[in-house]
Structures are given as structure tokens and as C-alpha cells.
Design a protein around this motif. Structure first.
Motif, PDB file in Angstrom:
ATOM      1  N   MET A 114      12.179  12.497  66.547  1.00 32.34           N
ATOM      2  CA  MET A 114      12.150  14.063  65.834  1.00 32.34           C
ATOM      3  C   MET A 114      10.816  13.332  65.190  1.00 32.34           C
ATOM      4  N   LEU A 115       9.695  13.363  65.157  1.00 34.93           N
ATOM      5  CA  LEU A 115       8.498  12.995  63.647  1.00 34.93           C
ATOM      6  C   LEU A 115       8.292  14.198  62.547  1.00 34.93           C
ATOM      7  N   ARG A 116       8.815  13.115  61.758  1.00 36.20           N
ATOM      8  CA  ARG A 116       8.384  14.033  60.169  1.00 36.20           C
ATOM      9  C   ARG A 116       7.611  13.831  58.878  1.00 36.20           C
ATOM     10  N   GLY A 117       7.774  14.359  57.973  1.00 36.07           N
ATOM     11  CA  GLY A 117       6.700  12.950  57.324  1.00 36.07           C
ATOM     12  C   GLY A 117       5.989  14.347  56.577  1.00 36.07           C
ATOM     13  N   TYR A 118       5.239  13.790  55.459  1.00 35.27           N
ATOM     14  CA  TYR A 118       3.859  14.160  55.051  1.00 35.27           C
ATOM     15  C   TYR A 118       2.811  14.456  54.795  1.00 35.27           C
ATOM     16  N   TYR A 119       1.906  14.416  54.185  1.00 38.29           N
ATOM     17  CA  TYR A 119       0.218  14.223  53.226  1.00 38.29           C
ATOM     18  C   TYR A 119      -0.410  15.290  52.792  1.00 38.29           C
ATOM     19  N   HIS A 120      -0.826  14.359  51.565  1.00 42.64           N
ATOM     20  CA  HIS A 120      -1.184  14.485  50.599  1.00 42.64           C
ATOM     21  C   HIS A 120      -2.811  14.233  50.269  1.00 42.64           C
ATOM     22  N   THR A 121      -3.371  14.424  49.149  1.00 40.90           N
ATOM     23  CA  THR A 121      -5.167  14.432  49.342  1.00 40.90           C
ATOM     24  C   THR A 121      -5.572  15.748  48.703  1.00 40.90           C
ATOM     25  N   GLY A 122      -6.879  14.846  48.248  1.00 43.74           N
ATOM     26  CA  GLY A 122      -7.412  16.218  46.646  1.00 43.74           C
ATOM     27  C   GLY A 122      -8.099  15.588  46.011  1.00 43.74           C
ATOM     28  N   PHE A 123      -8.316  16.226  45.079  1.00 45.51           N
ATOM     29  CA  PHE A 123      -9.538  15.812  43.645  1.00 45.51           C
ATOM     30  C   PHE A 123      -8.981  15.010  42.457  1.00 45.51           C
ATOM     31  N   GLU A 124      -9.032  14.046  41.787  1.00 48.09           N
ATOM     32  CA  GLU A 124      -8.292  13.953  40.702  1.00 48.09           C
ATOM     33  C   GLU A 124     -10.122  13.580  39.525  1.00 48.09           C
ATOM     34  N   SER A 125      -9.704  13.797  38.035  1.00 50.00           N
ATOM     35  CA  SER A 125     -10.942  13.513  37.098  1.00 50.00           C
ATOM     36  C   SER A 125      -9.363  13.457  35.918  1.00 50.00           C
ATOM     37  N   MET A 126      -9.869  11.719  35.621  1.00 47.98           N
ATOM     38  CA  MET A 126      -8.798  11.289  34.682  1.00 47.98           C
ATOM     39  C   MET A 126      -9.502  10.674  33.670  1.00 47.98           C
ATOM     40  N   LYS A 127      -8.739  10.666  32.628  1.00 42.32           N
ATOM     41  CA  LYS A 127      -9.972  10.324  31.065  1.00 42.32           C
ATOM     42  C   LYS A 127      -8.309   9.202  30.306  1.00 42.32           C
ATOM     43  N   THR A 128      -8.998   8.086  30.122  1.00 43.16           N
ATOM     44  CA  THR A 128      -7.975   7.151  29.732  1.00 43.16           C
ATOM     45  C   THR A 128      -8.470   6.131  28.658  1.00 43.16           C
ATOM     46  N   GLY A 129      -8.262   6.908  27.086  1.00 45.96           N
ATOM     47  CA  GLY A 129      -9.643   6.548  25.983  1.00 45.96           C
ATOM     48  C   GLY A 129     -10.803   6.986  26.185  1.00 45.96           C
ATOM     49  N   ASP A 130     -11.972   5.298  26.394  1.00 45.26           N
ATOM     50  CA  ASP A 130     -13.290   5.545  26.412  1.00 45.26           C
ATOM     51  C   ASP A 130     -13.190   5.457  27.825  1.00 45.26           C
ATOM     52  N   GLU A 131     -12.204   5.494  28.962  1.00 44.71           N
ATOM     53  CA  GLU A 131     -13.199   5.330  30.395  1.00 44.71           C
ATOM     54  C   GLU A 131     -13.082   6.669  31.140  1.00 44.71           C
ATOM     55  N   GLU A 132     -13.152   7.228  32.037  1.00 45.21           N
ATOM     56  CA  GLU A 132     -13.323   8.436  32.615  1.00 45.21           C
ATOM     57  C   GLU A 132     -13.627   7.754  33.723  1.00 45.21           C
ATOM     58  N   VAL A 133     -13.385   8.322  35.099  1.00 47.17           N
ATOM     59  CA  VAL A 133     -12.555   8.685  36.773  1.00 47.17           C
ATOM     60  C   VAL A 133     -12.955   9.981  36.992  1.00 47.17           C
TER      61      VAL A 133
END
Length: 395
Positions: free
Chosen positions: A44-63
Motif C-alpha cells: 500500500m502507498l500512503r502519505g501526504y502533501y501540502h503547499t500554499g502561500f506564506e507571508s512572514m515578518k521577522t524584525g525588519d525583514e519581510e518574506v
């Protein structure tokens, strides 16, 4: 060495005792004939996958980015009603390159109704989060609590042998896991001098002759199994053989809780999860990478981490759309040793709204803020804010 011999003897005696009990209760000739029948094996083959969008700010840095996600295929093989194999691989992009690794691979054998023995690399049952809750479509959030994960203070997977099972004590159901593994290794400098005193987990080769041992006991006090309370212990040597650190040990303790119940007046199902962890490692003196040659420093090497999570899903609502929604919140905290170069004491608050397309496909929208993060050479702590939209699929 004595602990290693004791562990091997214990698991060997358990195996032969269970086999003897089973042979006495069943016709061995019939069972052998059953094992030799063709066509019993299944894959049997099982598992998972995930993807998406992220917006991150750490101190003065943004991604801000679309996340290519992680794929984790799980291979499962059944050779007979007693013999099983499973393996999980994980592939993801790190620093622009695709990396593929082995999360675990182990073989299991059912000794009797109360015992299963397995060997290889497996997710360690230290508490419940890493073994049962971390896959993207099972985890109600898209992140892990503080202290967990590949760079956390807690073990995730180890190489060794384990005995597990379940039984009743009167009307109370209980489960257990006992294991002997290679164990964690102490970081003493090298390529990452700022991490001296931390522990590295999941090594495929042991750095000493001692083996780490541990276990977990789970108790279901209610007949409907709505509540489980677990207690975990883990202990082992961590220093390199024939080094100045060879006598050092670490002891870890954890208490976990899970409560899942339908609440009729809310027309909802509530799901409460939580775990508290304590890591106590023997103190030692280390070379100071920020001082002059020969300078040393030491600290009390004790860390702790905990999290609590609540999710509410109106699964009994008359509205089909509302039944697919789930509101979730989580709070976690991490406390590391004072005086260590990796010292930090962050706290994290996360909230999210999930939409379940089906029982194993979910879209997650969430916000998470982490306060008190320490960055190397920074004069003060910083805050990390994360907004995400993720799509997770179990297959």
C-alpha cells in the motif's frame, strides 16, 4: 554495556515468551501452513502533501512566497497477518534545492494480542505530537509547537527496537511502549560552535557503547476513550566514547493529554491536545567560541517546552458549510538554559480556520506570532509574525 545487555535480554525474553504462549494456544501446524500460502502479502502507498502561500515578518525583514511544499510518501507492506514493514520518505525544497530523506523505516511483528515488536528507525513515542499528530493533514495548524521539529530540544525519530501494545486493567484501557535506541548525541562545537550543549537526535550510528532507553504509558480513564493521559521517560548517555564528555547523560520527561468529545449543546466536537516536556542534561564545561583560546564556560543545562491546543468543529450543525469549518488555537512556550549560547525563551500564539473538503483534505488559514526570539549577535529579542494559507492532502 550492562544496560545494553539487559535491553537485548528483555526484548529476547518477551519475544520467546509471547511465541510460546501463542504456540500453546493455537495449532502450530495450521499456522505454519497459513504462512506458506501464496498471495498473502499486500502493498500500500500512503502519505501526504501540502503547499500554499506564506507571508512572514521577522524584525525588519519581510518574506512573502508561495511555498512549494513537502511531499511524504509512506510505503506499507504486509507480508502476513503478523509481519509488517513501513517507511516514510520526505522531500522538500531547502535553500532553493530539493532534498529527499528518510523519516523512518521499520519492521513489525505481532507477538500476540498484547505485544508488537518492531525494529529499525521509528518515530519515538515520547509524548504524542511527533509520532501521531505532526503530518500536515492531521496537524490542525501548519506549524509545530516550540521545541518540536528537526531543530528542537525533543527527539523525533531514533534507531533501535521497541515493544508496544495495549491491555485492560479492569475497565481502564492502557497502552504502552518500551524501547532501546542509539540515543541523542551531545554537540561540543565543530561546525556549529554556538550550539555547544545542545542535543542531536536521530543518529544512525551510536557515539558510545550505552543505549538510551525509555517508554510511554497511556491511560484511558473513561470507557468511551474520550480522554487519554500519557507519561513518558527517556534516558541515555550522550557523550562520545573515550572523550571528556563520555559520562554525561540526559533525562527527559513528558506528560501529554488528549480529549475529544462531541458537545451536543454546541452542536460541535471539541478536541483538546497538550504536552509538557522537561529535558535535564548533565552540566559540563565547553570551549568558549566567543572568548580567547582556552577559555571555557558552563551553564545549567535544563530545558522545557509545552503547548496547549483547542479546536472546535460544528460537525453536528444542520448547515453543510458550517460542518466543514474548524476553529483552532494553540499556545506554546520554550525555555532553554540560561547562559547557553543558544539561550532563548520565546512564546508563541497561533490561531487558524480550517475548511475540510473531505476527511483527509483540508485548507488552512492561520496567523501565528512568536515573541522573544533571540538572534545571534542581536542586542534584543525579535518577534516573528506569520500568515499562511495552506492546502494539505492525505493520500
Amino acid at each position: 554495556m550492562k544496560k545494553l545487555l539487559f535491553s537485548v535480554l528483555f526484548f529476547s525474553l518477551a519475544f520467546f515468551y509471547a511465541q510460546g504462549q501463542d504456540s500453546a494456544s493455537e495449532n502450530s501446524t495450521t499456522k505454519i501452513a497459513d504462512y506458506l500460502k501464496p498471495g498473502q502479502s499486500k502493498f500500500m502507498l500512503r502519505g501526504y502533501y501540502h503547499t500554499g502561500f506564506e507571508s512572514m515578518k521577522t524584525g525588519d525583514e519581510e518574506v512573502s512566497r508561495f511555498n512549494p511544499g513537502t511531499i511524504a510518501p509512506i510505503l506499507m507492506y504486509k507480508q502476513s497477518d503478523r509481519l509488517f514493514f513501513e517507511a516514510e520518505f520526505e522531500g522538500s525544497f531547502e535553500d532553493g534545492e530539493f532534498e529527499f530523506g528518510l523519516e523512518y523505516a521499520n519492521v513489525s511483528y505481532v507477538l500476540n494480542d498484547f505485544m508488537i515488536i518492531r525494529a529499525g528507525k521509528f518515530l519515538l513515542p515520547f509524548g504524542t505530537f511527533m509520532e501521531k499528530l505532526h503530518p500536515a493533514w492531521i496537524n490542525r495548524m501548519s506549524t509545530v509547537p516550540l521545541g518540536y521539529g528537526h531543530d528542537g530540544i525533543l527527539p523525533s525519530s531514533e534507531v533501535g527496537v521497541e515493544l508496544r501494545g495495549a491491555f485492560y486493567t479492569g475497565s481502564v484501557k492502557m497502552n504502552y511502549q518500551l524501547y532501546a535506541v542509539n540515543g541523542p548525541q551531545l554537540k561540543v562545537g565543530g561546525d556549529e560552535p554556538e550550539e555547544v550543549g545542545m542535543l542531536s537526535f536521530g543518529a544512525t550510528e551510536d557515539n558510545n557503547l550505552d543505549k538510551a532507553v525509555g517508554g510511554r504509558l497511556g491511560i484511558f480513564p473513561f470507557s468511551n476513550s474520550s480522554l487519554e493521559v500519557g507519561f513518558s521517560l527517556f534516558s541515555g548517555a550522550i557523550g562520545d566514547q573515550e572523550s571528556e564528555y563520555e559520562e554525561l547523560r540526559t533525562n527527559m520527561y513528558a506528560v501529554d493529554l488528549s480529549f475529544v468529545k462531541n458537545v451536543p449543546f454546541l452542536k460541535s466536537m471539541i478536541d483538546i491536545k497538550g504536552q509538557y516536556n522537561l529535558v535535564q542534561t548533565d552540566d559540563a564545561s565547553y570551549d568558549d567560541p566567543e572568548g580567547l583560546p582556552g577559555d571555557e564556560f558552563t551553564f545549567k543545562n535544563e530545558s522545557s517546552a509545552y503547548y496547549g491546543q483547542l479546536s472546535i468543529r460544528p460537525s453536528m450543525s444542520g448547515n453543510n458549510f458550517l460542518r466543514k469549518l474548524e476553529l483552532v488555537g494553540r499556545y506554546s512556550a520554550l525555555e532553554t538554559p540560561e547562559g547557553a549560547l543558544w539561550e532563548q525563551n520565546p512564546t508563541q500564539t497561533a490561531v487558524g480556520l480550517n475548511y475540510w473538503i473531505d476527511w483527509r483534505t483540508v485548507i488552512k488559514i492561520g496567523y501565528q506570532t512568536t515573541d522573544g526570539l533571540e538572534e545571534h549577535d542581536a542586542t534584543e529579542s525579535v518577534t516573528n509574525d506569520l500568515i499562511y494559507v495552506h492546502w494539505a492532502l492525505g493520500f
